[in-house]
Every structure is written in C-alpha cells, then in structure tokens.
Design a protein around this motif. Sequence first.
Motif, PDB file in Angstrom:
ATOM      1  N   GLN A 485     -38.828  30.657  45.290  1.00 20.37           N
ATOM      2  CA  GLN A 485     -38.231  30.234  44.022  1.00 20.37           C
ATOM      3  C   GLN A 485     -38.436  31.294  42.940  1.00 20.37           C
ATOM      4  O   GLN A 485     -37.530  31.578  42.149  1.00 20.37           O
ATOM      5  CB  GLN A 485     -38.838  28.907  43.571  1.00 20.37           C
ATOM      6  CG  GLN A 485     -38.435  27.709  44.416  1.00 20.37           C
ATOM      7  CD  GLN A 485     -39.126  26.434  43.956  1.00 20.37           C
ATOM      8  OE1 GLN A 485     -40.362  26.365  43.919  1.00 20.37           O
ATOM      9  NE2 GLN A 485     -38.338  25.433  43.597  1.00 20.37           N
ATOM     10  N   VAL A 486     -39.624  31.884  42.909  1.00 17.15           N
ATOM     11  CA  VAL A 486     -39.890  32.933  41.928  1.00 17.15           C
ATOM     12  C   VAL A 486     -38.946  34.113  42.152  1.00 17.15           C
ATOM     13  O   VAL A 486     -38.380  34.666  41.201  1.00 17.15           O
ATOM     14  CB  VAL A 486     -41.359  33.392  41.990  1.00 17.15           C
ATOM     15  CG1 VAL A 486     -41.594  34.562  41.040  1.00 17.15           C
ATOM     16  CG2 VAL A 486     -42.302  32.242  41.647  1.00 17.15           C
ATOM     17  N   LYS A 487     -38.760  34.497  43.406  1.00 12.18           N
ATOM     18  CA  LYS A 487     -37.815  35.583  43.699  1.00 12.18           C
ATOM     19  C   LYS A 487     -36.427  35.224  43.203  1.00 12.18           C
ATOM     20  O   LYS A 487     -35.758  36.039  42.538  1.00 12.18           O
ATOM     21  CB  LYS A 487     -37.755  35.855  45.206  1.00 12.18           C
ATOM     22  CG  LYS A 487     -36.615  36.818  45.566  1.00 12.18           C
ATOM     23  CD  LYS A 487     -36.359  36.943  47.049  1.00 12.18           C
ATOM     24  CE  LYS A 487     -35.095  37.776  47.288  1.00 12.18           C
ATOM     25  NZ  LYS A 487     -34.856  38.044  48.732  1.00 12.18           N
ATOM     26  N   GLN A 488     -35.965  34.029  43.507  1.00 12.38           N
ATOM     27  CA  GLN A 488     -34.606  33.643  43.134  1.00 12.38           C
ATOM     28  C   GLN A 488     -34.450  33.554  41.623  1.00 12.38           C
ATOM     29  O   GLN A 488     -33.399  33.912  41.068  1.00 12.38           O
ATOM     30  CB  GLN A 488     -34.225  32.323  43.793  1.00 12.38           C
ATOM     31  CG  GLN A 488     -32.727  32.127  43.971  1.00 12.38           C
ATOM     32  CD  GLN A 488     -32.105  33.231  44.830  1.00 12.38           C
ATOM     33  OE1 GLN A 488     -32.632  33.600  45.879  1.00 12.38           O
ATOM     34  NE2 GLN A 488     -30.991  33.783  44.352  1.00 12.38           N
ATOM     35  N   ILE A 489     -35.498  33.106  40.944  1.00 19.28           N
ATOM     36  CA  ILE A 489     -35.471  33.051  39.479  1.00 19.28           C
ATOM     37  C   ILE A 489     -35.302  34.457  38.910  1.00 19.28           C
ATOM     38  O   ILE A 489     -34.498  34.686  37.990  1.00 19.28           O
ATOM     39  CB  ILE A 489     -36.757  32.390  38.951  1.00 19.28           C
ATOM     40  CG1 ILE A 489     -36.706  30.878  39.172  1.00 19.28           C
ATOM     41  CG2 ILE A 489     -36.964  32.702  37.464  1.00 19.28           C
ATOM     42  CD1 ILE A 489     -38.029  30.177  38.946  1.00 19.28           C
ATOM     43  N   ILE A 490     -36.051  35.412  39.431  1.00 12.90           N
ATOM     44  CA  ILE A 490     -35.950  36.794  38.944  1.00 12.90           C
ATOM     45  C   ILE A 490     -34.533  37.330  39.150  1.00 12.90           C
ATOM     46  O   ILE A 490     -33.977  38.005  38.267  1.00 12.90           O
ATOM     47  CB  ILE A 490     -36.987  37.684  39.657  1.00 12.90           C
ATOM     48  CG1 ILE A 490     -38.393  37.325  39.161  1.00 12.90           C
ATOM     49  CG2 ILE A 490     -36.701  39.160  39.432  1.00 12.90           C
ATOM     50  CD1 ILE A 490     -39.514  37.998  39.926  1.00 12.90           C
ATOM     51  N   MET A 491     -33.932  37.010  40.278  1.00 11.44           N
ATOM     52  CA  MET A 491     -32.581  37.502  40.560  1.00 11.44           C
ATOM     53  C   MET A 491     -31.528  36.781  39.723  1.00 11.44           C
ATOM     54  O   MET A 491     -30.609  37.406  39.189  1.00 11.44           O
ATOM     55  CB  MET A 491     -32.278  37.343  42.049  1.00 11.44           C
ATOM     56  CG  MET A 491     -33.099  38.257  42.933  1.00 11.44           C
ATOM     57  SD  MET A 491     -32.696  38.083  44.689  1.00 11.44           S
ATOM     58  CE  MET A 491     -30.992  38.641  44.731  1.00 11.44           C
ATOM     59  N   ALA A 528     -36.300  34.725  32.700  1.00 14.05           N
ATOM     60  CA  ALA A 528     -36.969  34.224  33.901  1.00 14.05           C
ATOM     61  C   ALA A 528     -37.916  33.070  33.563  1.00 14.05           C
ATOM     62  O   ALA A 528     -37.987  32.077  34.294  1.00 14.05           O
ATOM     63  CB  ALA A 528     -37.735  35.358  34.577  1.00 14.05           C
ATOM     64  N   LEU A 529     -38.626  33.189  32.455  1.00 12.49           N
ATOM     65  CA  LEU A 529     -39.539  32.114  32.052  1.00 12.49           C
ATOM     66  C   LEU A 529     -38.782  30.845  31.670  1.00 12.49           C
ATOM     67  O   LEU A 529     -39.221  29.729  31.982  1.00 12.49           O
ATOM     68  CB  LEU A 529     -40.405  32.588  30.884  1.00 12.49           C
ATOM     69  CG  LEU A 529     -41.528  33.562  31.263  1.00 12.49           C
ATOM     70  CD1 LEU A 529     -42.068  34.261  30.031  1.00 12.49           C
ATOM     71  CD2 LEU A 529     -42.646  32.829  32.004  1.00 12.49           C
ATOM     72  N   ILE A 530     -37.642  31.009  31.018  1.00 12.32           N
ATOM     73  CA  ILE A 530     -36.824  29.841  30.657  1.00 12.32           C
ATOM     74  C   ILE A 530     -36.301  29.146  31.913  1.00 12.32           C
ATOM     75  O   ILE A 530     -36.387  27.917  32.050  1.00 12.32           O
ATOM     76  CB  ILE A 530     -35.653  30.256  29.745  1.00 12.32           C
ATOM     77  CG1 ILE A 530     -36.187  30.735  28.396  1.00 12.32           C
ATOM     78  CG2 ILE A 530     -34.693  29.096  29.548  1.00 12.32           C
ATOM     79  CD1 ILE A 530     -35.132  31.306  27.485  1.00 12.32           C
ATOM     80  N   MET A 531     -35.804  29.935  32.859  1.00 10.82           N
ATOM     81  CA  MET A 531     -35.295  29.343  34.098  1.00 10.82           C
ATOM     82  C   MET A 531     -36.423  28.694  34.889  1.00 10.82           C
ATOM     83  O   MET A 531     -36.252  27.610  35.472  1.00 10.82           O
ATOM     84  CB  MET A 531     -34.584  30.399  34.941  1.00 10.82           C
ATOM     85  CG  MET A 531     -33.931  29.833  36.185  1.00 10.82           C
ATOM     86  SD  MET A 531     -32.932  31.049  37.105  1.00 10.82           S
ATOM     87  CE  MET A 531     -31.518  31.213  36.007  1.00 10.82           C
TER      88      MET A 531
END
Length: 537
Positions: A485-491, A528-531
């Motif tokens: 999930q963290v990877k996908q958020i960054i992308m 990224a933090l908002i998502m």
Amino acid sequence: MTINYKPLMLSAFAAVVLSSCGGNAPILSTPIENIDNTPIKESELTEAEAHNWGHLDLVKDTIPGMSVDKAYAEIIKGKKGQQIIVAVIDSGIDIEHEDLDGVLWTNTDEIPGNGIDDDKNGYIDDIHGWNFLGDAYNEQLEMTRIAASGNTSIARYNEAVEKVEQDYQRALSNKQRYDQLYTQVTNAHDVLSKHFGKEDYTPKEVSEITSEDQKVVEAKAAATMLYGYGLTSMTEVKKQLKGGIEYFTDQLNYNLNKDFKGRTTGDNPDDFNDKPGYGNNNVMPSVKSESHGTHVAGIIAAERNNGLGANGVANNVQIMSLRAVPNGDEYDKDIAKAIRYAVDNGAKVINGSFGKSFSPHSEWVRDAIKYASDNNVIFVHAAGNDSKNVDVEPNFPDDNVDFVEISDTYIRVGALAPSYGTKMIAGFSNYGLKNVDVFAPGAQVYSTTPENEYDTKGGTSMAAPAVAGVAALVWSQYPKLKASQVKQIIMDSGLPVKSKLIVGGDANNIKSLSEISKSAKIVNAYNALIMASQISK
C-alpha cells in the motif's frame, strides 16, 4: 556499482477534507494538483535552495521538489509517528557523523565486542549492521569478472569480452583527454590567480581583463570558453576534471582490469552457501572518499533541524548500515545476503542505490527481493545513470522476468534535476515505461559525507533514498498500512507532469513522463501523506 561519469559539459486545489486514523491528528489539507501551469523558474537557485531543493514545493518555489517542508509544516506538525528501520545497502556509512550518529540502528540483542553471535543470526558482533565486503574496496565490474573467467558457457560471455575491451580503450582515451584538459585548466587558473591576486575571481572580472601579456590573454580565452558552457568557477572545473581522472584511473586499474582480484572475504562468490557469516562488523567506509553510502543515508535520515548541514526526509528512522557495494560492481551473493539480513533484522524499508548491466546470479537477488516483499518490506532501487531505456537495456537487480513481476513492494526510481521545465529529467537518468516506477530529486543533491562533512552529488543513487525517506515517513505516520500500500500510495499520489521533457540528455529525445515511467508522476511527500490518511481509515 556502475557509474556513468559525465563531464561538466500549481495551481488549482481540489476542495476535499481527509482525516486520518490510528491516533494521528486529523488532516485538513488538499492535494497539490494541476501543476502544468506552474511557471518555469528563471533565476539561479540560492544556496539555501540548492542545499534543500528536493524538499521544496513545486507550486510555492517553482522547483520540482517533493514538498517535504510543506508536509512537515502543514501535516506532520511535530508528530513523530512510529520508528521505522531503514537498511542502506551501500559502500558503508560513517556512523560517527554528527548528522547521523543519532539515527543509527543498534542490534540490542548483540553484546558488543565479545566475539560471540549472541542473537544467533549468523553474524558475530553485528551492532549496527554488517560488512559483506570485509576489507575490500576496489573491485572489477561484473562483465570484467565474466570475461576474466574464460568460461564461455556463462550467459553473455562473448558480449562481456567485447564490451570490456571497448570500455578499456575508451577509458584510456578519456583519461588521456582529461589529463590534458586538467593541465590546461590548471595553467590558465594559475595565470589568472596571479593576475588577480586571488583564486576566487568571477566570470565578470575575467571578462573585464585588459592585458598585453600573452599568457593572461590565453588564460582569459580559456576561461571564457568554459564560462560559455555555463561553468562559473575554474576551481570547480578543476575539481570535476580531477574527479574524472580518478574515475578513469580506477576503471583502468581495477574495474576493467581482468587481472585484478579484489575479493578478500575468503568465500566463493559463486556459491551462495559457502562460508556463512563471511565479512566483518565494520560498517564504516574503508577510505574517506568512499562517501556514497554516507551521502545516501543523509538524504533519508540526517537529523532534522539540528542546526547542522542537512535535513533528511524522514524524522523517525533508524539506519541499518550494510556494506556490500565496492568501488566497482557489487557481487550478487553480497546483495542477496544483505537484503535477507535487513529483512530478518527488522528493516521495513531497504534502499539499494547500486546497479549493473551483467548479473550471473540475478536469481539470487530476485529471490531476496521476493523474500522482502513476502515479509512486508519495501525495496527502493535506483534506476541507473546510463541515460538508457531499461525496458530495453539490461539493468540489475530487478523484480521481474520478462516484465512479469515477483514483488509488489519494489520501487525503481529515476532522477529529477532542480529545474522545472523541459530539462526536469536529469540527463544521466535511466528511464522505462515498464521498469521505472517514479521520478524523484536526484541531481545536485546536498547531503552528508564522511568525517562530518557535506557535499553535493548527483545520480539516481540520490533519487532512490529520497523515495525511501518518503516511504519511511508515510509508514511512520500510518504504521497499519501494508508495504504494498505504501508503494502504491507513493506512485498514485505523485504530481503528474503532462508536458514534454528531454530524456537521456538528448535534445532530440522528447517524451512525456507517461512514456518513460509506470506512474507518469514525480514523488510528492505532501500528497502521499494525504492519500495515506484516506487509505488508513
């Protein structure tokens, strides 16, 4: 680690309210959007901007940073979050550096200096990590090792033999050319320094020289020619040329020398199970110039706002130092072992600022990357500095076989330059629609170097830790997220740039981000933090 040494030569906002969970204060922020109307910054970066450009905001500063400062000011506001261990697989880290000594991972299950493997993890006295290189520093490139083996059954053997010869002759020619240039620039600089009575003269002062002394006239012409290429300091030109000479000398003496033997650990690098626990516990660089790993660590985690030289992206991390990258190409065995060590000893993010074009045991590293993914660990990898399309040109390690991925936590990162506009993609950066996920600040990045010093370096090696820092920052604030999930958020949360960009440093190669990366976005910590706040609900 292969380096391609190249000579010197917003604003509409959606009105949304997102709130977080897991104990963090609610976020009342809107993501940065519609950046294509952002004006191009015409003026030179100030010193403060140059030292921190990767943390700046595209809308506010017209610099393609990751909005890190904005994220801290408007979202994090002093919240520390949960501590994240970040493993840095690199050339070693100066763990005594003033800006890093407070962010080190310590293996509390090991008793320092007793010569016993107290925690039974296979490594004796591994207090701050492990050194898989032992006392080695210089090393051959992988293709040189293949060519020197004489084993024609090795895949791509003939290609390796041919390329080693070509690159050796090129390095020889380049060294001779750099030697000549260095002599000419040094002579011109000495003449001008004597003329001005100082070494820090300016282009303006040079342009105003009137002299009948032929040596001064010739020195002025040489400096004026260099200034015409956008260079502003003869001292800096000398520094760059000297770096080039050292680089090509190392290539000739070590990297491309088929007779050189750099391995000192006593194991067989072609046998994954030979001599468990090889290497030692000294995770420091072997020489001061072995500064790559210290620079990378600072980008991720240099202590923030302590009045010293640099700020890391993440504010609550511990850095695990894994020395596995020599002055040459890393061994597949060392990298695979280092990844597994990081996972087994608690790292949640692994940074890999290394890469090569030949990899005889690529499956060992790929299996280790899958091991990280299976254990909920993110692996961030630099895309490489050859100005190439890595969908076509081989670049290792990777997370796929014929584009079929074996990991959903591997992120490959290309590099941005500190200039919003057509030249935003760093000229050296590799790219690839299928094999490069995102772009992040990588050119002209200021960070820590050994012995309490700081310096500016460039490469996708600097872009990867910027993303590793964002991953650690997001995960620290939202620890219930999975690595995938963290990877996908960054992308998904990055800034989409729709305009055409110069790729590979070639003015004739014009593409959009959607053609050279999977996400078509540049990384943005604020978004990224908002998502993450929304997904963590």
